[in-house]
Design an enzyme around this catalytic site. Structure first.
Site, PDB file in Angstrom:
ATOM      1  N   LYS A  16     -34.096 -66.763   2.178  1.00 62.87           N
ATOM      2  CA  LYS A  16     -33.297 -66.542   3.364  1.00 62.87           C
ATOM      3  C   LYS A  16     -33.441 -65.361   4.433  1.00 62.87           C
ATOM      4  O   LYS A  16     -33.010 -65.162   5.346  1.00 62.87           O
ATOM      5  CB  LYS A  16     -31.948 -66.865   3.256  1.00 62.87           C
ATOM      6  CG  LYS A  16     -31.635 -68.254   2.653  1.00 62.87           C
ATOM      7  CD  LYS A  16     -29.948 -68.655   2.819  1.00 62.87           C
ATOM      8  CE  LYS A  16     -29.976 -69.850   2.382  1.00 62.87           C
ATOM      9  NZ  LYS A  16     -30.437 -71.021   3.075  1.00 62.87           N
ATOM     10  N   SER A  17     -34.196 -64.284   3.763  1.00 63.04           N
ATOM     11  CA  SER A  17     -34.408 -63.083   4.634  1.00 63.04           C
ATOM     12  C   SER A  17     -34.980 -63.284   5.890  1.00 63.04           C
ATOM     13  O   SER A  17     -34.791 -62.677   6.736  1.00 63.04           O
ATOM     14  CB  SER A  17     -35.005 -62.189   3.502  1.00 63.04           C
ATOM     15  OG  SER A  17     -34.365 -61.842   2.580  1.00 63.04           O
ATOM     16  N   LYS A  66     -39.618 -56.572  -8.773  1.00 63.72           N
ATOM     17  CA  LYS A  66     -38.380 -55.283  -8.475  1.00 63.72           C
ATOM     18  C   LYS A  66     -38.561 -54.042  -9.323  1.00 63.72           C
ATOM     19  O   LYS A  66     -38.648 -52.953  -8.915  1.00 63.72           O
ATOM     20  CB  LYS A  66     -37.046 -56.030  -8.641  1.00 63.72           C
ATOM     21  CG  LYS A  66     -36.525 -56.617  -7.260  1.00 63.72           C
ATOM     22  CD  LYS A  66     -35.235 -57.145  -7.473  1.00 63.72           C
ATOM     23  CE  LYS A  66     -34.770 -58.133  -6.505  1.00 63.72           C
ATOM     24  NZ  LYS A  66     -33.135 -58.367  -6.069  1.00 63.72           N
ATOM     25  N   ASP A 103     -29.453 -53.804  -3.259  1.00 61.70           N
ATOM     26  CA  ASP A 103     -28.602 -54.776  -3.935  1.00 61.70           C
ATOM     27  C   ASP A 103     -27.155 -54.442  -4.448  1.00 61.70           C
ATOM     28  O   ASP A 103     -26.334 -54.964  -3.989  1.00 61.70           O
ATOM     29  CB  ASP A 103     -29.196 -55.400  -5.118  1.00 61.70           C
ATOM     30  CG  ASP A 103     -30.675 -56.189  -4.849  1.00 61.70           C
ATOM     31  OD1 ASP A 103     -30.570 -56.903  -3.726  1.00 61.70           O
ATOM     32  OD2 ASP A 103     -31.441 -56.374  -5.520  1.00 61.70           O
ATOM     33  N   ALA A 129     -25.293 -58.059 -18.129  1.00 68.08           N
ATOM     34  CA  ALA A 129     -26.213 -56.743 -18.393  1.00 68.08           C
ATOM     35  C   ALA A 129     -27.265 -56.848 -18.069  1.00 68.08           C
ATOM     36  O   ALA A 129     -28.231 -56.160 -18.785  1.00 68.08           O
ATOM     37  CB  ALA A 129     -25.770 -56.219 -19.835  1.00 68.08           C
ATOM     38  N   GLY A 131     -30.607 -57.169 -14.593  1.00 73.54           N
ATOM     39  CA  GLY A 131     -31.134 -56.364 -13.852  1.00 73.54           C
ATOM     40  C   GLY A 131     -29.826 -56.221 -12.461  1.00 73.54           C
ATOM     41  O   GLY A 131     -29.792 -55.190 -12.092  1.00 73.54           O
ATOM     42  N   ALA A 132     -29.488 -57.304 -12.305  1.00 75.08           N
ATOM     43  CA  ALA A 132     -28.434 -57.375 -11.291  1.00 75.08           C
ATOM     44  C   ALA A 132     -27.051 -56.587 -11.536  1.00 75.08           C
ATOM     45  O   ALA A 132     -26.486 -55.671 -10.827  1.00 75.08           O
ATOM     46  CB  ALA A 132     -27.987 -58.809 -10.869  1.00 75.08           C
ATOM     47  N   ILE A 217     -21.837 -62.790  -7.921  1.00 77.69           N
ATOM     48  CA  ILE A 217     -23.135 -62.614  -7.237  1.00 77.69           C
ATOM     49  C   ILE A 217     -24.215 -63.866  -6.715  1.00 77.69           C
ATOM     50  O   ILE A 217     -24.841 -63.634  -6.003  1.00 77.69           O
ATOM     51  CB  ILE A 217     -24.026 -61.526  -8.128  1.00 77.69           C
ATOM     52  CG1 ILE A 217     -24.562 -62.233  -9.138  1.00 77.69           C
ATOM     53  CG2 ILE A 217     -23.308 -60.285  -8.073  1.00 77.69           C
ATOM     54  CD1 ILE A 217     -25.915 -61.556  -9.533  1.00 77.69           C
ATOM     55  N   TYR A 219     -24.730 -67.098  -4.825  1.00 80.71           N
ATOM     56  CA  TYR A 219     -24.131 -67.798  -3.632  1.00 80.71           C
ATOM     57  C   TYR A 219     -24.774 -69.186  -3.405  1.00 80.71           C
ATOM     58  O   TYR A 219     -24.587 -69.810  -2.185  1.00 80.71           O
ATOM     59  CB  TYR A 219     -24.448 -66.901  -2.308  1.00 80.71           C
ATOM     60  CG  TYR A 219     -26.067 -66.618  -2.068  1.00 80.71           C
ATOM     61  CD1 TYR A 219     -26.646 -65.581  -2.398  1.00 80.71           C
ATOM     62  CD2 TYR A 219     -26.552 -67.580  -0.997  1.00 80.71           C
ATOM     63  CE1 TYR A 219     -28.009 -65.328  -2.100  1.00 80.71           C
ATOM     64  CE2 TYR A 219     -28.104 -67.450  -1.026  1.00 80.71           C
ATOM     65  CZ  TYR A 219     -28.542 -66.360  -1.386  1.00 80.71           C
ATOM     66  OH  TYR A 219     -30.017 -66.143  -1.326  1.00 80.71           O
ATOM     67  N   GLY A 240     -20.962 -64.682  -3.427  1.00 77.98           N
ATOM     68  CA  GLY A 240     -21.880 -63.926  -3.674  1.00 77.98           C
ATOM     69  C   GLY A 240     -22.781 -63.713  -2.023  1.00 77.98           C
ATOM     70  O   GLY A 240     -23.837 -62.924  -2.057  1.00 77.98           O
TER      71      GLY A 240
HETATM   72  P1  ATR Z   1     -30.552 -60.739 -13.507  1.00 78.39           P
HETATM   73  O1  ATR Z   1     -31.821 -59.845 -12.936  1.00 78.39           O
HETATM   74  O2  ATR Z   1     -30.449 -61.769 -12.267  1.00 78.39           O
HETATM   75  O3  ATR Z   1     -29.532 -59.954 -13.701  1.00 78.39           O
HETATM   76  P2  ATR Z   1     -31.486 -60.893 -16.118  1.00 78.39           P
HETATM   77  O4  ATR Z   1     -31.811 -59.454 -16.169  1.00 78.39           O
HETATM   78  O5  ATR Z   1     -32.496 -61.989 -16.696  1.00 78.39           O
HETATM   79  O6  ATR Z   1     -31.375 -61.608 -14.754  1.00 78.39           O
HETATM   80  O7  ATR Z   1     -30.019 -61.042 -16.806  1.00 78.39           O
HETATM   81  C1  ATR Z   1     -29.596 -62.417 -16.860  1.00 78.39           C
HETATM   82  C2  ATR Z   1     -27.861 -62.147 -17.320  1.00 78.39           C
HETATM   83  O8  ATR Z   1     -27.374 -63.475 -17.735  1.00 78.39           O
HETATM   84  C3  ATR Z   1     -27.823 -61.429 -18.842  1.00 78.39           C
HETATM   85  O9  ATR Z   1     -26.528 -60.647 -18.853  1.00 78.39           O
HETATM   86  C4  ATR Z   1     -27.877 -62.618 -19.835  1.00 78.39           C
HETATM   87  O10 ATR Z   1     -27.252 -62.282 -20.954  1.00 78.39           O
HETATM   88  P3  ATR Z   1     -28.022 -61.638 -22.306  1.00 78.39           P
HETATM   89  O11 ATR Z   1     -28.422 -60.257 -21.854  1.00 78.39           O
HETATM   90  O12 ATR Z   1     -27.270 -62.098 -23.403  1.00 78.39           O
HETATM   91  O13 ATR Z   1     -29.472 -62.600 -22.179  1.00 78.39           O
HETATM   92  C5  ATR Z   1     -27.024 -63.292 -18.968  1.00 78.39           C
HETATM   93  N1  ATR Z   1     -26.931 -64.911 -19.465  1.00 78.39           N
HETATM   94  C6  ATR Z   1     -28.171 -65.666 -19.141  1.00 78.39           C
HETATM   95  N2  ATR Z   1     -28.128 -67.032 -19.356  1.00 78.39           N
HETATM   96  C7  ATR Z   1     -27.035 -66.801 -20.352  1.00 78.39           C
HETATM   97  C8  ATR Z   1     -26.301 -67.967 -21.213  1.00 78.39           C
HETATM   98  N3  ATR Z   1     -26.935 -69.047 -21.656  1.00 78.39           N
HETATM   99  N4  ATR Z   1     -25.474 -67.581 -21.828  1.00 78.39           N
HETATM  100  C9  ATR Z   1     -24.699 -66.205 -21.934  1.00 78.39           C
HETATM  101  N5  ATR Z   1     -25.183 -65.129 -20.876  1.00 78.39           N
HETATM  102  C10 ATR Z   1     -26.352 -65.683 -20.220  1.00 78.39           C
END
Ligand code: ATR
Length: 277
Positions: A16-17, A66, A103, A129, A131-132, A217, A219, A240
């Site tokens: 959408k940017s 990123k 971000d 935990a 990237g976001a 986060i 949206y 978000g």
């Molecule tokens: P982003 O850059 O969008 O933050 P990411 O770095 O892949 O994407 O992080 C995804 C987040 O969603 C992580 O906190 C992940 O938990 P894990 O570190 O345990 O993998 C969480 N997440 C994704 N799918 C999940 C699921 N099915 N149950 C619980 N946590 C999930």
């Protein structure tokens, strides 16, 4: 000469940017263009060289570049360096390329637009935990929020961010659920609730404090299962979209020295997203 900007990513068609920045150029009478560019991992380095050669004034960086773009830039803003991710590149007057991350700050602007700037003492729980989450955690610290706990399915990743922050607490999902009533602000930063995802709710909200602030986060959809559940428990909801619009506005400000109108943009995109339901 006409300035031009871009967003690079893979996929990129649904970003959408371009529409958002083009609308702001028009609103502010700025003679500039903003284009989406499909850039694969293999072509990232040559794409950065081309953007430099062809004189882009700046660009946004989205998934999956990123982190990987960082070695191809000449300079990094200190916060982007800490976050380990760049979503905005500025071509400086001497031609050097500087990377920023807007971000996390975009999230904090959106949060403060909804709740004011006077709630910095609140206990905050950040769910996720990835990237976001990392971007949000460092931005919260930068803006003066120091009472942060992070919970994640993989608790080691939460512990790692806490270690880097040098303050705060990592909690297992179980511990977070049990102590939920302690937190005035809860931030959902995982991919839970994204349209087309099976993963709906990262933690049970039974003990959510009445009147707590619940921010997501995601949206699309605007109302995630997390926000719907929190709303039932009388939480104040922050979706978000504000984060997305403010990260763009902060990038725009780095490039052009003006902060565009975010309220109108949020209204416009809210209407668009509601039509998708
Ligand atoms: P982003 O850059 O969008 O933050 P990411 O770095 O892949 O994407 O992080 C995804 C987040 O969603 C992580 O906190 C992940 O938990 P894990 O570190 O345990 O993998 C969480 N997440 C994704 N799918 C999940 C699921 N099915 N149950 C619980 N946590 C999930």
């Amino acid at each position: 000469m006409k300035k031009w900007f871009a967003v690079i990513g893979d996929p990129i068609a649904h970003s959408k940017s371009p529409n958002m920045h083009s609308a702001w150029f028009e609103e502010l009478n700025i003679d500039a263009a903003y284009i989406p560019l499909h850039v694969t991992n293999e072509s990232l380095e040559s794409a950065v060289a081309s953007l430099r050669t062809l004189g882009a004034s700046g660009w946004n960086v989205t998934i999956p570049h990123k982190q990987t773009i960082m070695p191809f830039l000449d300079e990094l803003d200190s916060l982007a360096e800490k976050m380990g991710a760049v979503n905005t590149v500025v071509s400086l007057p001497d031609g050097r390329l500087k990377g920023y991350n807007t971000d996390g700050a975009g999230f904090v602007h959106s949060l403060e637009e909804a709740i004011g700037k006077h709630k910095k003492e609140q206990d905050i729980l950040l769910i996720g935990a990835g990237g976001a989450a990392r971007g949000i955690a460092f931005a919260l610290q930068e803006y003066g929020y120091h009472n942060l706990a992070i919970t994640n399915r993989t608790v080691e990743k939460a512990e790692e961010i806490i270690r880097e922050l040098g303050e705060g607490q990592a909690l297992s999902i179980d511990e977070a659920e049990q102590s939920l009533d302690k937190f005035g602000i809860i931030i959902q930063s995982t991919s839970a609730g994204l349209a087309n995802s099976d993963f709906k709710l990262p933690l049970a909200l039974d003990k959510l404090q009445e009147g707590a602030i619940a921010a997501d986060i995601v949206y699309n959809p605007l109302m995630t299962p997390f926000l719907l559940e929190a709303q039932k428990k009388n939480a104040q909801i922050v979706n978000g979209l504000g984060m997305f619009v403010h990260q763009g506005a902060i990038s725009f400000n780095y490039w052009l020295g003006q902060y565009p109108n975010t309220n109108n943009m949020i209204k416009r995109l809210t209407a668009e997203l509601n039509q998708l339901i």
